[in-house]
Design an enzyme around this catalytic site. Structure first.
Site, PDB file in Angstrom:
ATOM      1  N   LYS A 165       0.827  -1.217   0.000  1.00 27.79           N
ATOM      2  CA  LYS A 165       0.000   0.000   0.000  1.00 27.79           C
ATOM      3  C   LYS A 165       0.853   1.256   0.000  1.00 27.79           C
ATOM      4  O   LYS A 165       0.591   2.185  -0.765  1.00 27.79           O
ATOM      5  CB  LYS A 165      -0.929   0.027   1.223  1.00 27.79           C
ATOM      6  CG  LYS A 165      -1.956  -1.087   1.253  1.00 27.79           C
ATOM      7  CD  LYS A 165      -2.971  -0.860   2.358  1.00 27.79           C
ATOM      8  CE  LYS A 165      -2.372  -0.866   3.748  1.00 27.79           C
ATOM      9  NZ  LYS A 165      -2.011  -2.214   4.241  1.00 27.79           N
ATOM     10  N   ARG A 178     -10.220   0.354   8.176  1.00 24.33           N
ATOM     11  CA  ARG A 178      -9.789  -1.007   8.483  1.00 24.33           C
ATOM     12  C   ARG A 178     -10.905  -1.830   9.107  1.00 24.33           C
ATOM     13  O   ARG A 178     -10.697  -3.002   9.414  1.00 24.33           O
ATOM     14  CB  ARG A 178      -8.617  -0.960   9.466  1.00 24.33           C
ATOM     15  CG  ARG A 178      -7.243  -1.082   8.812  1.00 24.33           C
ATOM     16  CD  ARG A 178      -6.211  -0.982   9.922  1.00 24.33           C
ATOM     17  NE  ARG A 178      -4.982  -1.645   9.604  1.00 24.33           N
ATOM     18  CZ  ARG A 178      -3.913  -1.032   9.081  1.00 24.33           C
ATOM     19  NH1 ARG A 178      -3.965   0.248   8.784  1.00 24.33           N
ATOM     20  NH2 ARG A 178      -2.821  -1.712   8.849  1.00 24.33           N
ATOM     21  N   ARG A 210      11.037  -6.146   5.375  1.00 27.13           N
ATOM     22  CA  ARG A 210      10.906  -4.730   5.707  1.00 27.13           C
ATOM     23  C   ARG A 210      11.375  -4.469   7.130  1.00 27.13           C
ATOM     24  O   ARG A 210      12.031  -3.463   7.406  1.00 27.13           O
ATOM     25  CB  ARG A 210       9.446  -4.288   5.545  1.00 27.13           C
ATOM     26  CG  ARG A 210       9.230  -2.820   5.870  1.00 27.13           C
ATOM     27  CD  ARG A 210       7.826  -2.372   5.558  1.00 27.13           C
ATOM     28  NE  ARG A 210       6.850  -2.947   6.465  1.00 27.13           N
ATOM     29  CZ  ARG A 210       5.536  -2.842   6.310  1.00 27.13           C
ATOM     30  NH1 ARG A 210       5.043  -2.203   5.271  1.00 27.13           N
ATOM     31  NH2 ARG A 210       4.714  -3.382   7.174  1.00 27.13           N
ATOM     32  N   ARG A 242      10.814  -1.262  12.205  1.00 27.95           N
ATOM     33  CA  ARG A 242       9.485  -1.049  12.776  1.00 27.95           C
ATOM     34  C   ARG A 242       9.204  -2.121  13.813  1.00 27.95           C
ATOM     35  O   ARG A 242       9.358  -3.299  13.547  1.00 27.95           O
ATOM     36  CB  ARG A 242       8.429  -1.119  11.664  1.00 27.95           C
ATOM     37  CG  ARG A 242       7.784   0.228  11.396  1.00 27.95           C
ATOM     38  CD  ARG A 242       6.867   0.168  10.220  1.00 27.95           C
ATOM     39  NE  ARG A 242       5.655  -0.607  10.490  1.00 27.95           N
ATOM     40  CZ  ARG A 242       4.607  -0.608   9.672  1.00 27.95           C
ATOM     41  NH1 ARG A 242       4.644   0.104   8.558  1.00 27.95           N
ATOM     42  NH2 ARG A 242       3.543  -1.327   9.949  1.00 27.95           N
ATOM     43  N   ARG A 259      -1.016  -9.525  13.002  1.00 27.01           N
ATOM     44  CA  ARG A 259      -1.597  -8.464  12.158  1.00 27.01           C
ATOM     45  C   ARG A 259      -2.370  -9.058  10.996  1.00 27.01           C
ATOM     46  O   ARG A 259      -3.417  -8.536  10.598  1.00 27.01           O
ATOM     47  CB  ARG A 259      -0.495  -7.543  11.633  1.00 27.01           C
ATOM     48  CG  ARG A 259      -0.056  -6.508  12.661  1.00 27.01           C
ATOM     49  CD  ARG A 259       1.339  -6.001  12.409  1.00 27.01           C
ATOM     50  NE  ARG A 259       1.461  -5.241  11.179  1.00 27.01           N
ATOM     51  CZ  ARG A 259       2.609  -5.107  10.518  1.00 27.01           C
ATOM     52  NH1 ARG A 259       3.708  -5.692  10.955  1.00 27.01           N
ATOM     53  NH2 ARG A 259       2.652  -4.397   9.431  1.00 27.01           N
TER      54      ARG A 259
END
Ligand code: ADP
Length: 191
Positions: free
Chosen positions: A14, A91, A130, A136, A147
């Site tokens: 995204k 969401r 990532r 993160r 998630r």
């Protein structure tokens, strides 16, 4: 003016495709994930509350995030009139309903929902990769799996919600970044 939701599981690309859409269609970017991470960095009350949910792979409560979104729209009235790309919002179904109302109050609406569709194994691979680069705190394997579960339970029903409204555009999210962007453009240029 174009208002778009970029939709997909964590790791579906995204953020990457948002950057390209912003440039191509001259849109104002609202990423609720970025807004929350900014609060966490600044150590605000909201940031402290949000971090608890984010690091568990859970969603921040609807009331909280809807208020934040309304605030961002109000703080950026001018830029928002050129068209907005909503990234990471809505969401949940209540968030989608709230968005519809917020936009209706401002005399506008969502034109299309771009759904990046990527197989599960690929999502996990991308999130972990990532995590190695971004650091993160929610990009570790355990939180990533949580998630994805949260996505399946609470977010994926939005696909049918927007399909019913004739707004959902399914995009194959596997392939090169530019190749995927070409598919998105083709789909949006029919609007
Ligand atoms: P990703 O799509 O890669 O999971 P985001 O940056 O969009 O990443 O979101 C990171 C986290 O921030 C989410 O897992 C969730 O905890 C929280 N969050 C972001 N947007 C929302 C939202 N609209 N509603 C509830 N929680 C949100």
């Amino acid at each position: 003016m174009l208002n778009i939701v970029i939709f997909g599981a964590p790791g579906s690309g995204k953020g990457t495709q948002s950057d390209k859409l912003i440039e191509h269609y001259n849109l104002f970017h609202i990423s609720t994930g970025d807004v929350l991470r900014d609060h966490i960095r600044r150590g605000t009350e909201l940031g402290k509350t949000a971090k608890g949910y984010i690091d568990q792979g859970q969603l921040v409560p609807d009331e909280l995030i809807i208020d934040i979104l309304a605030q961002v729209l109000d703080d950026n009235k001018e830029q928002a009139t050129q068209g907005v790309i909503f990234d990471g919002f809505p969401r949940t179904i209540p968030q989608a309903e709230a968005l519809e109302q917020l936009l209706a109050d401002r005399g506008t609406q969502i034109d299309a929902v771009v759904g990046l569709e990527v197989p599960e194994e690929e999502l996990i691979k991308r999130i972990l990769l990532r995590g190695q680069m971004s650091g993160r705190s929610d990009d570790n394997e355990e939180t990533a799996r949580k998630r994805l579960e949260t996505y399946h339970n609470q977010t994926s029903p939005l696909k049918a919600y927007y399909e019913e409204k004739g707004k959902y555009r399914a995009i194959n999210g596997l392939g090169s970044i530019d190749g995927i962007f070409d598919l998105i453009k083709e789909s949006l240029d029919t609007l």
